[in-house]
Motif scaffolding. Structure first.
Motif, PDB file in Angstrom:
ATOM      1  N   HIS A 284      13.489  21.871 -46.610  1.00  0.00           N
ATOM      2  CA  HIS A 284      12.327  22.627 -45.775  1.00  0.00           C
ATOM      3  C   HIS A 284      11.076  22.883 -46.604  1.00  0.00           C
ATOM      4  O   HIS A 284      10.249  23.627 -46.190  1.00  0.00           O
TER       5      HIS A 284
ATOM      6  N   LEU B   2      24.815  20.734 -42.089  1.00  0.00           N
ATOM      7  CA  LEU B   2      23.273  20.407 -42.114  1.00  0.00           C
ATOM      8  C   LEU B   2      22.669  20.827 -40.853  1.00  0.00           C
ATOM      9  O   LEU B   2      21.545  21.407 -41.023  1.00  0.00           O
ATOM     10  N   GLU B   3      23.157  21.069 -39.870  1.00  0.00           N
ATOM     11  CA  GLU B   3      22.552  21.505 -38.479  1.00  0.00           C
ATOM     12  C   GLU B   3      22.401  23.159 -38.826  1.00  0.00           C
ATOM     13  O   GLU B   3      21.426  23.661 -38.629  1.00  0.00           O
ATOM     14  N   MET B   4      23.489  23.534 -39.604  1.00  0.00           N
ATOM     15  CA  MET B   4      23.284  25.113 -39.721  1.00  0.00           C
ATOM     16  C   MET B   4      22.096  25.622 -40.656  1.00  0.00           C
ATOM     17  O   MET B   4      21.570  26.452 -40.737  1.00  0.00           O
ATOM     18  N   MET B   5      21.863  24.584 -41.697  1.00  0.00           N
ATOM     19  CA  MET B   5      20.692  24.432 -42.524  1.00  0.00           C
ATOM     20  C   MET B   5      19.241  24.237 -41.924  1.00  0.00           C
ATOM     21  O   MET B   5      18.458  24.093 -42.491  1.00  0.00           O
ATOM     22  N   SER B   6      19.660  24.005 -40.542  1.00  0.00           N
ATOM     23  CA  SER B   6      18.216  23.574 -39.797  1.00  0.00           C
ATOM     24  C   SER B   6      17.615  22.231 -40.162  1.00  0.00           C
ATOM     25  O   SER B   6      16.623  21.893 -40.215  1.00  0.00           O
ATOM     26  N   ILE B   7      18.631  21.406 -40.749  1.00  0.00           N
ATOM     27  CA  ILE B   7      18.511  19.998 -41.325  1.00  0.00           C
ATOM     28  C   ILE B   7      18.691  19.071 -40.069  1.00  0.00           C
ATOM     29  O   ILE B   7      19.926  19.081 -39.660  1.00  0.00           O
ATOM     30  N   ASN B   8      17.806  18.232 -39.708  1.00  0.00           N
ATOM     31  CA  ASN B   8      18.210  17.283 -38.565  1.00  0.00           C
ATOM     32  C   ASN B   8      18.974  16.167 -39.080  1.00  0.00           C
ATOM     33  O   ASN B   8      18.338  15.420 -39.946  1.00  0.00           O
TER      34      ASN B   8
ATOM     35  N   TYR C 285      17.815  13.173 -41.835  1.00  0.00           N
ATOM     36  CA  TYR C 285      18.511  13.147 -43.182  1.00  0.00           C
ATOM     37  C   TYR C 285      19.477  12.057 -43.496  1.00  0.00           C
ATOM     38  O   TYR C 285      19.412  11.279 -44.314  1.00  0.00           O
TER      39      TYR C 285
ATOM     40  N   ARG D  75      19.155  29.928 -36.357  1.00  0.00           N
ATOM     41  CA  ARG D  75      19.952  29.606 -37.568  1.00  0.00           C
ATOM     42  C   ARG D  75      19.159  29.677 -39.047  1.00  0.00           C
ATOM     43  O   ARG D  75      19.984  30.026 -39.807  1.00  0.00           O
TER      44      ARG D  75
ATOM     45  N   ARG E 257      19.103  30.907 -48.435  1.00  0.00           N
ATOM     46  CA  ARG E 257      17.609  31.208 -47.859  1.00  0.00           C
ATOM     47  C   ARG E 257      17.727  32.896 -47.363  1.00  0.00           C
ATOM     48  O   ARG E 257      16.838  33.162 -46.419  1.00  0.00           O
TER      49      ARG E 257
ATOM     50  N   PHE F 207      27.076  26.065 -31.951  1.00  0.00           N
ATOM     51  CA  PHE F 207      27.501  24.784 -31.963  1.00  0.00           C
ATOM     52  C   PHE F 207      28.092  24.493 -30.351  1.00  0.00           C
ATOM     53  O   PHE F 207      28.336  23.336 -29.885  1.00  0.00           O
TER      54      PHE F 207
ATOM     55  N   MET G  76      17.157  26.101 -34.068  1.00  0.00           N
ATOM     56  CA  MET G  76      16.829  25.952 -35.442  1.00  0.00           C
ATOM     57  C   MET G  76      16.239  27.338 -36.125  1.00  0.00           C
ATOM     58  O   MET G  76      16.728  27.540 -37.154  1.00  0.00           O
TER      59      MET G  76
END
Lengths: 247, 271
Positions: free
Chosen positions: A106, B142-148, B152, A77, A154, A50, A74
């Motif tokens: 995903h 969200l970013e941590m889950m690689s979700i943009n 979203y 992470r 995950r 971050f 990404m």
């Protein structure tokens, strides 16, 4: 392995981190302690990508996190889970949908497969009965457990915990600690935990580092920290008002 | 004396520094908003897979604001026709009211009134909702889950606004013109048949497409400014309140300014 190499960070005129270096081995539970505002969460946020440090590097399994593009971040992470202080649950999704979110977004399986994985994680964290509840209807401790279920859904190699026991009663804190230990035992994850709860730190840590005014002033096993002669460390772990730390 | 001069110097320095800071923030915010719009258009390829979220947002931003839209459009139309009709009646020209109503509503008021309502109703809600998510670390999660977050959160909101604002603009035009018909019938002595006959004769395709284009542009402006303010919120509840307030004020100003330039482009002799 997580390597933090000589990172410095300032926000405006305030130096938050000053030449901090850490190496966290695979499968280790590493706890960072320190006063509020000492820069603990800032280290965690550097590891999560971050923040980019003003100087120095953060490497995850030898790959530089700082300065990486959004695609590379990404990918890095994907190896990590992050338990936020408040749980950071999406408030319009119920518990099950929150935990399933990364898998659904995903497309990591059919609906049946995703349901199976989510049910398994909810069972692991003893949240089976809360699956249909909304975040506003569950307690703080439960929110943290849901956050943890989502962080591990995950099967990450690294889990970052930001104040996992803050605001919880001692029994719930012990429960969260037990879960952190279970993650390490059963899933073999590397854990980085930021806390100022010393009881919790002693329970879960393989190593503890103390941060004071942006620098690591002591790093060692829980026994080494308990027996530290550093006056700053002693004052902090004993929770004394008098000593070299400005209160 | 030296102290007074020093104080003045410090005040002047403080003033310039504060103005400079604000300007830098505005430049940063404008850049952020433009990048956000660009990223949203890139994420449009996922619009079909996000259709459920888009429909949900259409309900929130459009259907829920229909009652307010209806009242504003109806009474707006009635006020407009009453003011113009009372004056025109003095000259025996009340027959012009239907022409005036359809022109004003189609060219300007339909899209403008709807934009104002949706700014207050949906834009503020978007800024507050996304701002709350930002300060409670949900965006980071969200970013941590690689979700943009753009895919979203932002894209479904902008797309839903792009659908609902033009749709509600048409609805506002129809109701506004109907409000004019009610006043014309009861207070200006026109029959509904005459009124709608004249309205029908005065509908121009250009007015319709310019009105719709305006509402589409307003939709992008309102939703992107609101989402950008939400995403830039910081400092807890206070920051969310600030983001909401700024998003409403900025949207109003941009709707007025851009609205003028679109009108000028199409009716000022350029096109």
């Amino acid at each position: 392995m997580i390597e933090v190499r000589n990172i410095s960070k300032r926000f405006g005129k305030v130096v938050v981190l000053d030449d901090v270096s850490l190496t966290i081995e695979n499968g280790e539970t590493f706890v960072i302690i320190g006063q509020s505002g000492a820069g603990k969460t800032t280290i965690l946020r550097h590891i999560a990508g971050f923040f980019d440090p003003d100087n120095g590097d953060v490497l995850i399994d030898g790959i530089k996190m700082n300065g990486a593009g959004s695609g590379k971040k990404m990918l890095l992470r994907e190896k990590m889970g992050f338990l936020f202080q408040s749980g950071a649950l999406i408030n319009w999704l119920n518990v099950k949908e929150n935990v399933a979110l990364p898998l659904v977004e995903h497309k990591l399986g059919t609906k049946g497969e995703i349901d199976k994985i989510v049910d398994e994680k909810l069972r692991l964290l003893q949240l089976d009965d809360a699956a249909d509840k909304m975040p506003s209807d569950i307690s703080g401790g439960m929110k943290k457990r849901v956050g943890l279920a989502r962080a591990i859904v995950r099967n990450p190699e690294i889990i970052l915990y930001d104040e996992p026991t803050s605001g919880l009663d001692p029994v719930m804190s012990a429960k969260i600690d037990e879960l952190i230990l279970r993650m390490q035992r059963e899933l073999g994850v590397t854990s980085v935990v930021v806390t100022h709860d010393m009881e919790s730190a002693y329970r879960i840590a393989d190593r503890i580092a103390m941060l004071y005014q942006g620098s690591i002033i002591e790093c060692g096993t829980p026994d080494q920290i308990r027996g530290s002669v550093n006056p700053y460390v002693r004052q902090f772990i004993e929770g004394k008002l008098t000593g070299p730390i400005d209160v | 004396m030296k102290d007074i001069v020093r104080n003045y110097q410090s005040d002047i320095y403080g003033m310039f520094s504060s103005v400079g800071e604000r300007m830098l923030y505005q430049i940063k915010f404008s850049g952020f908003t433009l990048i956000l719009i660009f990223n949203t258009f890139i994420q449009l390829r996922y619009a079909f897979s996000k259709r459920r979220e888009i429909v949900k947002q259409m309900y929130v931003s459009g259907v829920k604001s229909m009652l307010v839209c209806s009242i504003v459009a109806l009474f707006g139309g009635m006020i407009l026709s009453l003011h113009s009709g009372v004056e025109l009646k003095k000259w025996g020209q009340q027959d012009v009211v239907p022409i005036l109503m359809i022109n004003v509503m189609n060219k300007e008021m339909g899209s403008f009134l709807t934009a104002i309502i949706l700014t207050a109703f949906s834009g503020a809600a978007m800024a507050a909702e996304i701002g709350t998510m930002k300060v409670s670390e949900e965006i980071d999660a969200l970013e941590m889950m690689s979700i943009n977050p753009v895919k979203y959160l932002v894209m479904p909101r902008i797309v839903s606004m792009m659908i609902m604002l033009p749709t509600l603009s048409i609805y506002t035009v129809v109701l506004g013109v109907f409000g004019g018909a009610v006043v014309s019938y009861f207070q200006l002595g026109l029959t509904f048949e005459d009124y709608y006959h004249r309205v029908y004769e005065s509908i121009w395709l250009k007015d319709m497409y310019v009105g719709l284009l305006k509402s589409l542009v307003f939709a992008i402006i309102i939703s992107s400014i609101s989402c950008a303010n939400g995403l830039m919120a910081q400092n807890g509840a206070l920051g969310v309140g600030r983001a909401t307030r700024i998003s409403v004020v900025s949207s109003y100003l941009m709707v007025l300014i851009i609205g003028y330039f679109i009108t000028s482009l199409f009716y000022g002799g350029f096109v």
